[in-house]
Motif scaffolding. Sequence first.
Motif, short mmCIF file in Angstrom:
data_model
loop_
_atom_site.label_atom_id
_atom_site.label_comp_id
_atom_site.label_asym_id
_atom_site.label_seq_id
_atom_site.Cartn_x
_atom_site.Cartn_y
_atom_site.Cartn_z
N GLY A 1 0.93 -8.92 0.62
CA GLY A 1 1.79 -8.43 -0.44
C GLY A 1 3.24 -8.85 -0.30
O GLY A 1 4.09 -8.43 -1.07
N GLY A 2 3.55 -9.68 0.68
CA GLY A 2 4.92 -10.11 0.89
C GLY A 2 5.36 -11.18 -0.10
O GLY A 2 6.53 -11.25 -0.47
N ASN A 3 4.43 -11.99 -0.56
CA ASN A 3 4.74 -13.07 -1.51
C ASN A 3 3.99 -12.85 -2.80
O ASN A 3 2.77 -12.69 -2.80
CB ASN A 3 4.35 -14.42 -0.91
CG ASN A 3 5.10 -14.71 0.36
OD1 ASN A 3 6.27 -14.37 0.47
ND2 ASN A 3 4.43 -15.34 1.32
N ILE A 4 4.73 -12.82 -3.91
CA ILE A 4 4.10 -12.63 -5.22
C ILE A 4 4.47 -13.84 -6.08
O ILE A 4 5.63 -14.20 -6.21
CB ILE A 4 4.61 -11.34 -5.89
CG1 ILE A 4 4.26 -10.12 -5.03
CG2 ILE A 4 3.99 -11.20 -7.28
CD1 ILE A 4 4.85 -8.83 -5.54
N ASP A 5 3.44 -14.47 -6.63
CA ASP A 5 3.64 -15.64 -7.50
C ASP A 5 3.85 -15.16 -8.92
O ASP A 5 2.93 -14.82 -9.62
CB ASP A 5 2.43 -16.56 -7.40
CG ASP A 5 2.62 -17.85 -8.17
OD1 ASP A 5 3.75 -18.12 -8.63
OD2 ASP A 5 1.63 -18.60 -8.31
N VAL A 6 5.14 -15.14 -9.36
CA VAL A 6 5.45 -14.66 -10.71
C VAL A 6 5.55 -15.80 -11.71
O VAL A 6 5.75 -15.56 -12.90
CB VAL A 6 6.75 -13.83 -10.71
CG1 VAL A 6 6.56 -12.55 -9.90
CG2 VAL A 6 7.90 -14.64 -10.18
N GLU B 1 -4.34 2.56 8.88
CA GLU B 1 -4.46 1.45 9.82
C GLU B 1 -4.68 0.14 9.07
O GLU B 1 -4.17 -0.90 9.47
CB GLU B 1 -5.62 1.69 10.80
CG GLU B 1 -5.32 2.74 11.83
CD GLU B 1 -6.53 3.08 12.69
OE1 GLU B 1 -7.66 2.63 12.35
OE2 GLU B 1 -6.35 3.80 13.68
N HIS B 2 -5.44 0.18 7.98
CA HIS B 2 -5.69 -1.02 7.20
C HIS B 2 -4.46 -1.46 6.40
O HIS B 2 -4.34 -2.64 6.05
CB HIS B 2 -6.88 -0.82 6.25
CG HIS B 2 -8.19 -0.72 6.94
ND1 HIS B 2 -8.73 -1.75 7.67
CD2 HIS B 2 -9.07 0.30 7.04
CE1 HIS B 2 -9.89 -1.38 8.18
NE2 HIS B 2 -10.12 -0.13 7.81
N SER B 3 -3.57 -0.54 6.11
CA SER B 3 -2.41 -0.87 5.29
C SER B 3 -1.25 -1.44 6.12
O SER B 3 -0.25 -1.85 5.55
CB SER B 3 -1.94 0.36 4.53
OG SER B 3 -1.37 1.30 5.41
N VAL B 4 -1.37 -1.46 7.43
CA VAL B 4 -0.28 -1.92 8.27
C VAL B 4 -0.45 -3.42 8.55
O VAL B 4 -0.67 -3.84 9.67
CB VAL B 4 -0.22 -1.12 9.59
CG1 VAL B 4 0.96 -1.54 10.44
CG2 VAL B 4 -0.16 0.35 9.31
#
Length: 62
Positions: A55-60, A47-50
């Motif tokens: 995690g949709g945007n990663i600053d590389v 439930e917490h992972s939904v």
Amino acid sequence: MPVGSLASIALNQMPALSVPSDISIAVLSKQLDVTETMGAEMIQAMEHSVNPSVGGNIDVYA
């Protein structure tokens, strides 16, 4: 009806159970409790992972 209550009903109806049977029923009851706890924790973790925004945007480029 939980299986643990079925085991207690069976124990009340058959008072002359042998010690190995009593131990087996006790171990089964404990294992069922552990399995229920682990299942509840797994559901809570899922439930917490939904959360689609995490995690949709990663600053590389940082």
